[in-house]
Design an enzyme around this catalytic site. Sequence first.
Site, PDB file in Angstrom:
ATOM      1  N   CYS A 196      11.797-128.952  33.680  1.00  0.00           N
ATOM      2  CA  CYS A 196      11.533-130.057  35.072  1.00  0.00           C
ATOM      3  C   CYS A 196      10.657-130.050  35.883  1.00  0.00           C
ATOM      4  O   CYS A 196      10.161-130.070  36.683  1.00  0.00           O
ATOM      5  CB  CYS A 196      12.501-130.647  35.480  1.00  0.00           C
ATOM      6  SG  CYS A 196      13.829-131.205  34.540  1.00  0.00           S
ATOM      7  N   GLU A 202      -7.589 -97.731  33.278  1.00  0.00           N
ATOM      8  CA  GLU A 202      -6.434 -98.720  33.697  1.00  0.00           C
ATOM      9  C   GLU A 202      -6.490 -99.603  32.519  1.00  0.00           C
ATOM     10  O   GLU A 202      -6.371-100.664  33.462  1.00  0.00           O
ATOM     11  CB  GLU A 202      -6.628 -98.906  34.741  1.00  0.00           C
ATOM     12  CG  GLU A 202      -6.072 -97.985  36.155  1.00  0.00           C
ATOM     13  CD  GLU A 202      -6.477 -98.076  37.598  1.00  0.00           C
ATOM     14  OE1 GLU A 202      -6.707 -99.328  38.080  1.00  0.00           O
ATOM     15  OE2 GLU A 202      -5.934 -97.170  38.387  1.00  0.00           O
ATOM     16  N   PRO A 203      -5.883 -99.693  31.742  1.00  0.00           N
ATOM     17  CA  PRO A 203      -6.619-100.289  30.635  1.00  0.00           C
ATOM     18  C   PRO A 203      -5.460-101.599  30.615  1.00  0.00           C
ATOM     19  O   PRO A 203      -4.187-100.837  30.287  1.00  0.00           O
ATOM     20  CB  PRO A 203      -7.035-100.517  29.002  1.00  0.00           C
ATOM     21  CG  PRO A 203      -6.447 -98.496  29.228  1.00  0.00           C
ATOM     22  CD  PRO A 203      -6.463 -98.441  30.074  1.00  0.00           C
ATOM     23  N   TYR A 237      -2.536-119.837  35.161  1.00  0.00           N
ATOM     24  CA  TYR A 237      -3.753-119.496  34.960  1.00  0.00           C
ATOM     25  C   TYR A 237      -4.474-120.938  33.969  1.00  0.00           C
ATOM     26  O   TYR A 237      -6.169-121.326  33.343  1.00  0.00           O
ATOM     27  CB  TYR A 237      -4.046-118.459  34.448  1.00  0.00           C
ATOM     28  CG  TYR A 237      -3.632-117.722  34.715  1.00  0.00           C
ATOM     29  CD1 TYR A 237      -3.678-117.064  35.870  1.00  0.00           C
ATOM     30  CD2 TYR A 237      -3.676-116.507  33.665  1.00  0.00           C
ATOM     31  CE1 TYR A 237      -2.796-116.266  37.029  1.00  0.00           C
ATOM     32  CE2 TYR A 237      -2.184-115.607  34.703  1.00  0.00           C
ATOM     33  CZ  TYR A 237      -2.424-115.265  36.188  1.00  0.00           C
ATOM     34  OH  TYR A 237      -1.694-114.205  36.437  1.00  0.00           O
ATOM     35  N   ARG A 282       1.789-117.820  32.160  1.00  0.00           N
ATOM     36  CA  ARG A 282       0.432-117.738  31.954  1.00  0.00           C
ATOM     37  C   ARG A 282      -0.613-119.204  31.944  1.00  0.00           C
ATOM     38  O   ARG A 282      -1.403-119.493  32.262  1.00  0.00           O
ATOM     39  CB  ARG A 282      -0.413-117.027  31.050  1.00  0.00           C
ATOM     40  CG  ARG A 282      -0.054-115.665  31.300  1.00  0.00           C
ATOM     41  CD  ARG A 282      -0.933-114.737  30.242  1.00  0.00           C
ATOM     42  NE  ARG A 282      -2.665-114.513  30.606  1.00  0.00           N
ATOM     43  CZ  ARG A 282      -3.157-115.171  29.913  1.00  0.00           C
ATOM     44  NH1 ARG A 282      -2.757-115.940  29.491  1.00  0.00           N
ATOM     45  NH2 ARG A 282      -4.033-115.095  29.995  1.00  0.00           N
ATOM     46  N   ARG A 293      -3.887-105.153  29.485  1.00  0.00           N
ATOM     47  CA  ARG A 293      -4.204-106.820  28.667  1.00  0.00           C
ATOM     48  C   ARG A 293      -5.069-106.124  27.184  1.00  0.00           C
ATOM     49  O   ARG A 293      -4.547-106.510  26.288  1.00  0.00           O
ATOM     50  CB  ARG A 293      -4.900-107.558  29.216  1.00  0.00           C
ATOM     51  CG  ARG A 293      -4.549-109.129  28.271  1.00  0.00           C
ATOM     52  CD  ARG A 293      -5.492-110.069  28.329  1.00  0.00           C
ATOM     53  NE  ARG A 293      -5.825-110.131  30.701  1.00  0.00           N
ATOM     54  CZ  ARG A 293      -5.124-110.907  30.940  1.00  0.00           C
ATOM     55  NH1 ARG A 293      -4.252-111.492  30.042  1.00  0.00           N
ATOM     56  NH2 ARG A 293      -5.136-111.140  32.096  1.00  0.00           N
ATOM     57  N   TYR A 309       1.432-109.622  30.331  1.00  0.00           N
ATOM     58  CA  TYR A 309       1.130-110.518  31.285  1.00  0.00           C
ATOM     59  C   TYR A 309       2.071-111.847  30.743  1.00  0.00           C
ATOM     60  O   TYR A 309       2.294-113.586  31.121  1.00  0.00           O
ATOM     61  CB  TYR A 309       0.407-111.085  32.052  1.00  0.00           C
ATOM     62  CG  TYR A 309      -0.790-109.801  32.364  1.00  0.00           C
ATOM     63  CD1 TYR A 309      -0.591-108.954  33.928  1.00  0.00           C
ATOM     64  CD2 TYR A 309      -1.529-109.400  31.786  1.00  0.00           C
ATOM     65  CE1 TYR A 309      -1.287-108.310  33.911  1.00  0.00           C
ATOM     66  CE2 TYR A 309      -2.143-108.604  31.786  1.00  0.00           C
ATOM     67  CZ  TYR A 309      -2.341-107.444  33.476  1.00  0.00           C
ATOM     68  OH  TYR A 309      -2.815-106.968  33.917  1.00  0.00           O
TER      69      TYR A 309
HETATM   70  C1  LIG Z   1      -4.329-105.800  36.895  1.00  0.00           C
HETATM   71  C2  LIG Z   1      -4.612-104.096  36.897  1.00  0.00           C
HETATM   72  C3  LIG Z   1      -5.195-103.468  35.812  1.00  0.00           C
HETATM   73  C4  LIG Z   1      -4.852-103.805  34.499  1.00  0.00           C
HETATM   74  O1  LIG Z   1      -5.763-105.183  34.095  1.00  0.00           O
HETATM   75  P1  LIG Z   1      -5.976-105.553  32.408  1.00  0.00           P
HETATM   76  O2  LIG Z   1      -6.963-106.900  33.002  1.00  0.00           O
HETATM   77  O3  LIG Z   1      -4.288-105.964  32.319  1.00  0.00           O
HETATM   78  O4  LIG Z   1      -6.713-104.215  32.071  1.00  0.00           O
HETATM   79  C5  LIG Z   1      -5.932-102.061  35.669  1.00  0.00           C
HETATM   80  N1  LIG Z   1      -6.431-101.485  37.076  1.00  0.00           N
HETATM   81  C6  LIG Z   1      -5.551-102.384  39.135  1.00  0.00           C
HETATM   82  C7  LIG Z   1      -5.586-102.171  40.051  1.00  0.00           C
HETATM   83  C8  LIG Z   1      -4.369-104.033  38.105  1.00  0.00           C
HETATM   84  O5  LIG Z   1      -4.372-104.096  39.800  1.00  0.00           O
END
Ligand SMILES: *Cc1c(COP(=O)(O)O)cnc(C)c1O
Length: 420
Positions: free
Chosen positions: A344, A275-276, A319, A315, A278, A373
């Site tokens: 502000c 699940e990439p 963060y 961000r 970023r 993000y």
């Molecule tokens: C946010 C998220 C991702 C993606 O994370 P990246 O750091 O953007 O790769 C994948 N899986 C789940 C469950 C997430 O919450």
Amino acid sequence: MDHFALRGGVMHAEDVPLPVIAQEVGTPVYVYSRATLERHARVFRDALAPLGDVHLAFAVKSNPNLAVLKVMQREGYGADVVSGGELMRALAAGMAPADIVFSGVGKTRAELLLGLEKRIGQFNIESREEGRELAELAAEMGVEAQATLRINPDVDAGTHEKISTGRAENKFGIPLVHAREAFAELAGLEGLNLRGVAVHIGSQLLDLSPLEAAFEKVGALVANLREAGHNVTHVDLGGGLGVPYKAGENPPSPAEYGAMVARVTKGWGVHLTFEPGRVIAGNAGVLLTRVVRVKRGGNGPPFVIVDAAMNDLARPALYGAWHDFEAVEPSGERMTANIVGPICETGDTFARDRECDALQSGELAVFRTAGAYGATMASSYNSRGFVAEVMVDGSQWAVVADRIAPETISDAERVPEWLE
Ligand SMILES: *Cc1c(COP(=O)(O)O)cnc(C)c1O
């Protein structure tokens, strides 16, 4: 590697000079590079090639823009979604329901139903309660939900605490110690085909060892579950790979990640999902902004006040994140500045004491690595409206999200009669 570079002294996105976009669309505006998205999608896929047939699900939350999702769909990616809204976006971008994974700790009944109705490929269940509810809904509909159990491996991802998701005190997943019991209960429910486990320990990981530690635990659990007689065919290893936001940051490459995964998962005999987010979208976008004015005369360095703010790119405020800041037409001179937006709040600060290109009122600049993000976290705080988004493809470009004017937002508001 990305496709934002100086040509003849002017920063381009691929073949398009950024001043052209600023002129026609105004600022602030996010600019995405299709070539960069495609390159990252392919590099990531190639890095996992040794693993055979894997499922790639782009994390929609990192950049849900429909044009971005379309690029990913054309690259053969499915989607990892965390809400009904993201699910509908993935479908709108042409992703097959079977290629959609539904993650998230708080899926509502309506969202579970939506996923079932659309026949999505996989639910990542985050609690026994959610599993029971999903099973019940599926059984009522006479269908079987394909699911994995998300476990919380209790490893420290070594990333910012707000984007760490795999420690015991985080809300995500089922603690490993309870995983076998939970799996046994849910696997027995009608309406559910619990076929494996999922893990995702956090985002912007700059070191592979926490991932490796988590995957080792998943491997042990898979063996355990099989010993207990369960049929485990699927494992979802989540996302989390970091990207370089500043010079000197050297996140592991996709190839190093792929090699580690191949080593750790050897012999598991499961179908893997990734699940990439970023790592695909981060460096494929910049936030283009114009300097409103440079304010001098305080105690420290001058304030470079830009027309982008924390509502457009959250961000840094959220963060303390670093984004490289560069002039679109650098003169060669440098300055040290505090880079701030007009909102502000003192938190509306992009950088303090930053050494950067010298800038003057009216000049253009970019925040780099804003493709993930970024726009998706935008708000309309201070009634600033929503930032526009553009995608470049070679020498062509298009607005892929209109700027939403403050008036459009206030149009949805009402003053009740009894206040008139
Ligand atoms: C946010 C998220 C991702 C993606 O994370 P990246 O750091 O953007 O790769 C994948 N899986 C789940 C469950 C997430 O919450």
